[in-house]
Design an enzyme around this catalytic site. Sequence first.
Site, PDB file in Angstrom:
ATOM      1  CG  HIS A 282     -25.136  17.721 -16.339  1.00  0.00           C
ATOM      2  ND1 HIS A 282     -24.647  18.613 -17.031  1.00  0.00           N
ATOM      3  CD2 HIS A 282     -24.275  16.609 -16.135  1.00  0.00           C
ATOM      4  CE1 HIS A 282     -23.362  18.154 -17.341  1.00  0.00           C
ATOM      5  NE2 HIS A 282     -23.328  16.906 -16.808  1.00  0.00           N
ATOM      6  CG  ASP A 284     -22.861  13.533 -18.027  1.00  0.00           C
ATOM      7  OD1 ASP A 284     -22.223  14.505 -18.355  1.00  0.00           O
ATOM      8  OD2 ASP A 284     -23.130  13.188 -17.111  1.00  0.00           O
ATOM      9  CG  ASP A 394     -19.823  17.561 -15.020  1.00  0.00           C
ATOM     10  OD1 ASP A 394     -18.933  17.614 -14.308  1.00  0.00           O
ATOM     11  OD2 ASP A 394     -20.227  16.480 -15.566  1.00  0.00           O
ATOM     12  CG  HIS A 604     -18.594  17.312 -19.734  1.00  0.00           C
ATOM     13  ND1 HIS A 604     -19.502  17.792 -20.051  1.00  0.00           N
ATOM     14  CD2 HIS A 604     -18.930  16.527 -18.646  1.00  0.00           C
ATOM     15  CE1 HIS A 604     -20.690  17.437 -19.385  1.00  0.00           C
ATOM     16  NE2 HIS A 604     -20.087  16.643 -18.470  1.00  0.00           N
TER      17      HIS A 604
HETATM   18 ZN    ZN Z   1     -21.298  15.630 -16.849  1.00  0.00          ZN
END
Ligand code: ZN
Length: 1071
Positions: A282, A284, A394, A604
């Site tokens: 994950h 970001d 997420d 996101h």
């Molecule tokens: Zn995230």
Amino acid sequence: MGGGNESRSDYSYPRMVSRPVGVPKTSILKERIGLFYNHGQNLNKARYSGCPHVQLSVWDAPGQERPTFKEATSHEFRETRIGESFGPSWSTHWFRVILTVPTDIAEDEHLELHWDANNEGLIWSEDGTPLQGLTGGGERIEWVLPKSFCNGKEHTIYVEMACNGMFGNAPDGKTSIAPPDSNRRFQLAKADIVSVNWQARMLQVDMHEIGDAAKELPENSAEQNKALSVAMKIMDTFQVDNQESILKCRKLAQEILGPNVDSHRVYETGAEPVVFGIGNCHIDTCWLWPWAETKRKVARSWSNQCDLLDRYPEATFAASQAQQFKWLKQFYPAAYERVQKKVKTGQFMPIGGSWVEHDTNMPSGESLVRQFFYGQRLFEREFGARCRTFWLPDTFGYSSQIPQLCRLAGMDRFVTQKLSWNNINNFPHTTFMWVSPDGSQVICHMPPSETYTAEANFGDVKRSITQHKTMAVDSTSLLLFGKGDGGGGPTWEQLEKLRRCAGISNTIGGIPKVKLGNTVDDFFDRLSSKASEFPTWYGELYFELHRGTYTTQANNKYYNRKTEVMLRDIEQLATFASLSTKKYQYPTKDIDDMWENVLLCQFHDCLPGSCIEMCYDDSDSLYAEVLKTGNKLLKELYELSGISDARPATLGEALAINTLPWHRKELVEISETEVGVACGDGQTLAVRTFHVQEEQPAVTVHETGTNSFVVENDQLRVVVTNGVIVSLYDRINEREVIDKGGEANKFVIFDDVPLYWQAWDVEVYHLGTKRSLQYGSTKIHEKKAHKVTLVTDVTISENSSLKSYITLSASLKGQPSEVDCAAEVEWHENSKFLKVEFPVDVVNTEASYETAYGITKRPTHYNTSWDMAKFEVCCHKFADLSEHNYGVSILNDSKYGFATAGKVMRLSLLRSPKAPDAHADMGRHNIRWAIFPHNGSLGSSTVRAAYAFNNPLKLCSGGEAALTKSAGCPIKLVNEDESASLVLDTIKRGHDDDDVTRHEGLRVNKGQSIILRVYESLGGHSKGTFHTKFHVKRATQVNILEDELCEVSIRDGTIPIKLRPFEVATFKLEL
Ligand SMILES: [Zn+2]
């Protein structure tokens, strides 16, 4: 018979007791396990630091530059040593590390370089291949030395040091979401060659898992007692620095772990797995660091995994976000090659099918389509296959149309997780069928371990069963493990822990059978046959947290809406231009680049507003680039039709550009004194004079008392007293819109202090802190025959103020009228939330909100905790509160947060969180909205007014010639029902047409085609007909990836269509 034989030899134990034996208290034994780690065992056999074994030199990159390997290594390096500090935050330092392995450890089992400067790093080979990422601060500090280094000679590697931790640069001692400290320094604490005592290291992991089993298995179960007793035997046997005792302990550990934990064979039991372990990291795409750092995080993390996948053949690793693959290919070709090889072997799994892991609340329907369109194209192009699983662990809530769009993008599986963060209600399912409002479904799995970056602990495996909510149908689950955001994905330790969990379930049981080596698709393949048995969830997956993200970082949201609208215009105009003349080449590359940038900014954390300030500098410049390209393209398109985007000097030269697919009739202001009416349904509308006389204005204004005005047109009468609307009377329908005694278009402010996640959250208790603002006197700002505007100065605080504008324009016959509102806000607040409210005389237990491709209804009451949790919701261009025969819509052109409580509608305007961006939203904002009362329930008049509000007619000059040239409507969708609910939203060229394609190795279609995307906007079966001037050879319905689904009939140049409620349908016309 005589007595027993005293000397019987078959008794199994001696007659005489040898010692007392007791049963120690379990809790004490459990606590004892912790002591195992305090014994001071040296896990390493030897450690070498400094010259001659580790020679260090460094080159400091200037400023915040992140040079390439080639550039960096071309510089002079200066000598450095352990203990030196590097900085400031975000700077980069390149180390040349010359390693000479001492001969006395050259033959040792396992040698590592330990590098720790408490920041992220990347190890490069001497010839410029990224080898492995480093996290720092004790996390992932080891790099396994290749055997080839053990020849007594010097070997060179490079370490690229990034002056940030995995969560950016929050100041020491503050939370990780605190705004970054720009002046952090990082000390190089370790740069050592280490000979690892492998068996000692493995015993630590053995003991960790056995200890967890003893602590976490059900109290007093046979399994728990067994684990505890083995743990005690190990502790009794263990002697510090005694290798023999270590080996003995490892043997004892096998009583629980079984004999196979030192290899992947531990998973080869033949038994069906219950928990499918999937590695992931994950990353970001931006968050507490800028995009430039993400590019490096990807290279670091994925290089780690390529290395670990070699060492742990059972491991699989899933990576999402097409953008990150594109970056890796562009900036790290050697690392990309390693990834490609691992994708071929099946261990590295590209997943997700989307451009980035995007927000799904705020992007328009078309943006959601393009996330999949551009994402799937990249995966297909690069890896020969599209993804079947939409991967979005997420994000802050899930649009109801996702299931339908997934199915239309070739994806029938969905993995997410965020609803486990709900702070009010517990979402009731683990595996379920998620249903869009058109009835499309996708199987959705939310891993019961309730995280997407599990540490792969015993407890994570255990929770995969204990927290599983759908076991009645199927008890299997995914366990998504690995460190995220620069932690680099799974670690060797996590992989070792999972081997032991598998060993425990093979041997004593008590936890579910965990298995590595499967893919996400393997997991879902087994579930599809049970699809009809899984529970269903209809409509949006509302996330009960992070409700502030609909409002935070207003500029970003403004640009998102503006660029979405702009791209729609460009694609439509360019389609017709490219078909009308060979001179015009459809600008595929520019359009693709614009889309990719807009999609990237929908990441996101970016669009929701939860990034640090640096990320918004990044997105501001990307949006500026998009607007620049877009304006260039529009100018070219106008010129092609003999139109200039300069303001017309006279009404005679004026024309209006329209891209909305229905008849429009609207006022356009030519100059301060001249106003016209644009009317028609083509792309260029003629402008006629608007006949109105000074003495008989179409809008009147009267000052009726102190600070009170009445403004009136043929349809609406607005009474503004002390700056707020106290009456809005619909003269046609004879109905008062404002609730009795209510004050509408009234600015209100709330204390906005969430519990932790400032930029993300607004909490329910903010509603109790509502305060009115101080209104100054109202003035007539403009008074024209066709338009009146009132302005009121409003004081927010000592530092902040706003000007509130209320405008009523002339109403046109047959066209609904609205009250246009605007605010110029000077915003310098801390933890305050500004909203504008509208108490209306409309009663309904549900309000409607435009969301991607349709409408989402949400309660206006707080009956249950599920209802109350929706105290702040997301909307797109409008929110609406209607009775069956009358209602009010609030339109906006750049806002996404809304609330309707009882009869009060409230548009959220600005927030002022101080973390992670200390300056979020400070400064000037221009905001527009409108109050749109309407007869009947929510209908197409609102949908169309909201489109028009976001897509105002563009006044250009061109005159008669230009008008005739581009008059009429080359493609028209005529609604056949009176609801007029079908919206022709997108017109574009077929992406694979041979005059459009960029020849990227995907299919090429001969000839030209037009793609038309239509959706049903109100929730009913609807019919329509396409009318086109083009000669259409063949028409098909296609999915959103533009694959053919079925042929559709053409009758006399018209194409009849039928849609389900809220269906999204795409058609391809081949010319
Ligand atoms: Zn995230």
